[in-house]
Design a protein around this motif. Structure first.
Motif, mmCIF file in Angstrom:
data_model
loop_
_atom_site.group_PDB
_atom_site.id
_atom_site.type_symbol
_atom_site.label_atom_id
_atom_site.label_comp_id
_atom_site.label_asym_id
_atom_site.label_seq_id
_atom_site.Cartn_x
_atom_site.Cartn_y
_atom_site.Cartn_z
ATOM 1 N N UNK A 135 0.827 -1.204 0.000
ATOM 2 C CA UNK A 135 0.000 0.000 0.000
ATOM 3 C C UNK A 135 0.863 1.256 0.000
ATOM 4 N N UNK A 136 1.943 1.231 0.790
ATOM 5 C CA UNK A 136 2.837 2.389 0.813
ATOM 6 C C UNK A 136 3.480 2.621 -0.546
ATOM 7 N N UNK A 137 3.901 1.541 -1.205
ATOM 8 C CA UNK A 137 4.499 1.665 -2.536
ATOM 9 C C UNK A 137 3.484 2.202 -3.550
ATOM 10 N N UNK A 138 2.256 1.726 -3.414
ATOM 11 C CA UNK A 138 1.209 2.185 -4.326
ATOM 12 C C UNK A 138 0.948 3.683 -4.145
ATOM 13 N N UNK A 139 0.872 4.103 -2.879
ATOM 14 C CA UNK A 139 0.657 5.526 -2.613
ATOM 15 C C UNK A 139 1.841 6.361 -3.082
ATOM 16 N N UNK A 140 3.071 5.864 -2.841
ATOM 17 C CA UNK A 140 4.255 6.601 -3.280
ATOM 18 C C UNK A 140 4.307 6.703 -4.799
ATOM 19 N N UNK A 141 3.940 5.616 -5.496
ATOM 20 C CA UNK A 141 3.920 5.631 -6.952
ATOM 21 C C UNK A 141 2.875 6.613 -7.477
ATOM 22 N N UNK A 142 1.724 6.641 -6.826
ATOM 23 C CA UNK A 142 0.680 7.570 -7.253
ATOM 24 C C UNK A 142 1.123 9.016 -7.061
ATOM 25 N N UNK A 143 1.794 9.261 -5.910
ATOM 26 C CA UNK A 143 2.298 10.621 -5.691
ATOM 27 C C UNK A 143 3.338 11.004 -6.726
ATOM 28 N N UNK A 144 4.198 10.047 -7.096
ATOM 29 C CA UNK A 144 5.218 10.319 -8.110
ATOM 30 C C UNK A 144 4.585 10.603 -9.464
ATOM 31 N N UNK A 145 3.549 9.832 -9.806
ATOM 32 C CA UNK A 145 2.859 10.054 -11.089
ATOM 33 C C UNK A 145 2.192 11.418 -11.098
ATOM 34 N N UNK A 146 1.512 11.754 -9.997
ATOM 35 C CA UNK A 146 0.856 13.070 -9.924
ATOM 36 C C UNK A 146 1.868 14.197 -10.050
ATOM 37 N N UNK A 147 3.041 14.013 -9.399
ATOM 38 C CA UNK A 147 4.068 15.045 -9.485
ATOM 39 C C UNK A 147 4.586 15.201 -10.904
ATOM 40 N N UNK A 148 4.816 14.074 -11.593
ATOM 41 C CA UNK A 148 5.305 14.126 -12.968
ATOM 42 C C UNK A 148 4.279 14.792 -13.882
ATOM 43 N N UNK A 149 3.008 14.460 -13.699
ATOM 44 C CA UNK A 149 1.968 15.065 -14.525
ATOM 45 C C UNK A 149 1.881 16.565 -14.287
ATOM 46 N N UNK A 150 2.004 16.958 -13.015
ATOM 47 C CA UNK A 150 1.956 18.384 -12.709
ATOM 48 C C UNK A 150 3.125 19.119 -13.343
ATOM 49 N N UNK A 151 4.331 18.507 -13.287
ATOM 50 C CA UNK A 151 5.490 19.141 -13.913
ATOM 51 C C UNK A 151 5.339 19.229 -15.423
ATOM 52 N N UNK A 152 4.785 18.190 -16.052
ATOM 53 C CA UNK A 152 4.579 18.220 -17.502
ATOM 54 C C UNK A 152 3.580 19.308 -17.897
ATOM 55 N N UNK A 153 2.526 19.455 -17.089
ATOM 56 C CA UNK A 153 1.552 20.512 -17.377
ATOM 57 C C UNK A 153 2.198 21.885 -17.263
ATOM 58 N N UNK A 154 3.071 22.047 -16.264
ATOM 59 C CA UNK A 154 3.734 23.336 -16.085
ATOM 60 C C UNK A 154 4.670 23.629 -17.241
#
Length: 439
Positions: A389-408
């Motif tokens: 569960x921790x890995x899943x949450x960390x992966x989701x946070x990493x994906x969200x961060x990457x998407x936010x950076x790409x949008x910026x």
């Protein structure tokens, strides 16, 4: 010390109860060994017996630590291979076993080059319980016929019991009772269990008849001892066993509520096997009714924890292993206490983790290691799930961060066009070339 404790896996409550019983055992063993010290070297110095008991306990905890790190399902296959080895050891004990001080039965073998004695029946009991648990968990879904179970289950059981019976009736009866209990919990058909119980009683009667026909044979030398113990229990005929019981009752009566104090037992100097078979009487004499009840409560709490561990096990084999290895330990303790207060005839069963003796402590620790391994499996599953569960949450946070950076980045790189006047290619005139010409 903290790092060592953190390396211990499995049920911490079981670890705690085992440690408490082991720590408590030092004072009674140190005090109750005076009888053996006088017999052994005539000085009464029990320090050597305390050091020996300390070595046994330390080796026992190393066994728990080593065994609890092994996945318990490995013992499923080991039991099938180890059972013939156990039969060979039992047969060797029956033919060439040694007699240790204070006992009159050949139940031990001497380990070559080391010089220590080992009681093979304790190892046989543990391996047999694991084997029965393996068979019951394997056939739960297959529904094998009774004839098949006679060969694959009950034949190994009766071979093991037949090799233990001539030297140790109480251990044989305890093992057979625990196997019956294990098959009942494993939902073996009741009508077949009744047949097996009747067959076991019939085989015991046949053994006694043969013993009566050949009373001078060394294989049947213990039968007269069994008879005298049962007769003396039902009557008040005095003999050696009655002497032990009388001294044990005197010790218990002398303890009263608070006891005489650690090391102040009087009956330890007169009671045979005071550090092993009758150590509970010495505990009550020195620590009183309070100490005796405390030990009883500790064993009952340990039994309750075994029930919880069995309930939480995620496989049928794990459930049956906890029951098969844990319950006999507690029943053996109850038998030892019952003998000390004359609720049962003298049996020779020790008090697990408290009585002196190497092989009994080590095999108890071996069984505890497997039980803790079962609880460790559950702990590891929970830890793996949490880690997942921790890995899943960390992966989701990493994906969200990457998407936010790409949008910026996309926003920053978006082209900006200067206004050059209004321009349209829409044709609002009659001349279709006006749009181009106007431009």
């Amino acid at each position: 010390m903290k790092e060592l404790v953190n390396k211990l896996k499995g049920d911490r409550v079981i670890w705690s109860f085992v440690a408490l019983l082991a720590l408590f055992s030092f004072m009674p063993v140190f005090s109750a060994s005076s009888n053996l010290a006088y017999i052994g070297h005539g000085t009464g110095n029990t320090l050597g017996y305390l050091v020996k008991h300390l070595a046994h306990i330390c080796i026992g905890f190393l066994i728990i630590y080593w065994v609890h790190r092994i996945p318990y399902h490995y013992f499923r296959a080991i039991s099938k291979v180890a059972l013939p080895v156990v039969w060979f050891l039992l047969l060797y004990t029956l033919l060439k076993g040694t007699v240790i001080a204070g006992a009159n039965a050949s139940r031990w073998i001497q380990v070559p080059f080391i010089g220590i004695t080992f009681q093979t029946s304790t190892l046989a009991a543990s391996i047999l319980f694991i084997y029965v648990a393996r068979y019951l968990s394997k056939t739960r879904e297959e529904n094998e016929p009774f004839q098949t179970s006679l060969i694959q289950l009950w034949l190994p059981v009766f071979i093991t019991l037949a090799l233990i019976l001539p030297a140790n009736f109480s251990t044989t009866a305890l093992i057979f009772s625990m196997v019956i209990m294990l098959t009942f919990i494993g939902r073996y058909p009741l009508k077949y269990i009744g047949f097996i119980i009747g067959s076991g009683i019939g085989m015991l009667l046949f053994f006694l008849l043969v013993a009566k026909a050949f009373p001078d044979s060394r294989f049947f030398s213990r039968v007269s001892t069994w008879e005298s113990r049962i007769m003396n229990f039902t009557t008040d005929k005095p003999d050696e066993d009655d002497y032990q019981i009388e001294k044990a009752k005197i010790a218990i009566a002398s303890g009263k509520l608070g006891g005489l104090g650690p090391g102040k037992s009087v009956q330890k100097n007169f009671l045979p096997q005071s550090s092993s078979d009758f150590i509970y009487a010495i505990i009550v004499e020195e620590y009183g009714l309070v100490g005796g009840v405390a030990i009883l409560v500790l064993y009952l709490l340990l039994l309750f924890r075994f029930v919880i561990a069995s309930h939480k096990a995620n496989t049928l084999f794990g459930k049956l292993v906890v029951v098969g290895l844990g319950f006999p330990m507690i029943f053996q303790a109850m038998i030892n206490m019952a003998v000390a207060v004359e609720l049962l005839p003298v049996t020779g069963q020790t008090l697990p983790l408290i009585s002196s003796g190497g092989s009994s402590i080590w095999m108890t620790c071996f069984s505890l290691g497997i039980i803790i391994s079962v609880t460790k499996k559950e702990e590891e599953i929970a830890e793996e799930q949490e880690e997942k569960e921790r890995r899943k949450e960390a992966l989701q946070r990493l994906i969200d961060k990457e998407l936010a950076e790409e949008d910026l980045v996309a926003t920053e790189k978006e082209p900006v066009y200067e206004e050059e006047g209004m321009y349209s290619i829409e044709d609002n005139s009659r001349n279709p070339m006006n749009a181009v010409l106007n431009k």
